[in-house]
Structures are given as structure tokens and as C-alpha cells.
Design an enzyme around this catalytic site. Structure first.
Site, PDB file in Angstrom:
ATOM      1  CB  CYS A 116      24.576  -9.145  24.786  1.00 33.27           C
ATOM      2  SG  CYS A 116      25.678 -10.435  24.211  1.00 33.27           S
TER       3      CYS A 116
ATOM      4  CB  CYS B  65      26.220 -11.035  27.413  1.00 36.38           C
ATOM      5  SG  CYS B  65      27.161 -10.118  26.190  1.00 36.38           S
TER       6      CYS B  65
END
Length: 100
Positions: free
Chosen positions: A24, A27
Site C-alpha cells: 500500500c 501506508c
């Protein structure tokens, strides 16, 4: 981690959980903010990171559908939760609002 996770969030010390995934991109952008926050917050709050791919049971139990998702717990109760990117200032405000 599952058994430890429940012990950790049942603590009287507030716990900020960063639910993330290695793949991600947002993230990865959130990670240095979380690390910086951990350095600044000291012992007032515990911060843990949960990789949803390695801890699918926890992610499912906590109904995490997207990453990054941040959640604040105290005494086993979820006080706040939101998905997306957050600045250190936003997170400090959330922590102050829900833990004082």
C-alpha cells in the site's frame, strides 16, 4: 499476535493501531508520520502497526476494509477510527481529544 493484540488494546494506556499493508503506497507515506508520532508521544500512548496480510484474523475481527486505517483504543474500547492519511498534528489532536 492475536492473543497479544487483545491484551494490548485492553490496556489502560491508550493504543494507536496502524493497520497497513506492505503493498500500500499511502501506508508507506503514513509510516514516517507514525514513527515521528511515536518518538514525540513517549510513554503517554502505545503505538503498534498491524500488517493486515500477516494478521488477517485481527483485520477481520476489527472489520478493517481499507488501508491505512488508524484506530485508537483504551481499556478494550475503540475510541476513534478513520481510514486514510493523517498528519502528526491531526493524530496528536485525536489522541488529546479522546484520552484526556
Amino acid at each position: 499476535m492475536k492473543g497479544n493484540f487483545n491484551k494490548i488494546i485492553n490496556s489502560a494506556t491508550p493504543v494507536l493501531v496502524d493497520y497497513y499493508a506492505e503493498w500500500c503506497a499511502p501506508c508507506k507515506a503514513q509510516s514516517p508520520v507514525i514513527d515521528n508520532l511515536a518518538n514525540e508521544a513517549g510513554t503517554d500512548i502505545r503505538i503498534i502497526k498491524i500488517d493486515i496480510d500477516k494478521n488477517q484474523a485481527i483485520a477481520q475481527q476489527q472489520n478493517v476494509r481499507g488501508v491505512p486505517t488508524l484506530a485508537l483504543y483504551k481499556n478494550g474500547k475503540q475510541l476513534w477510527r478513520q481510514s486514510g492519511l493523517h498528519s502528526k498534528e491531526q493524530l496528536l489532536n485525536v489522541i488529546k481529544l479522546h484520552t484526556k
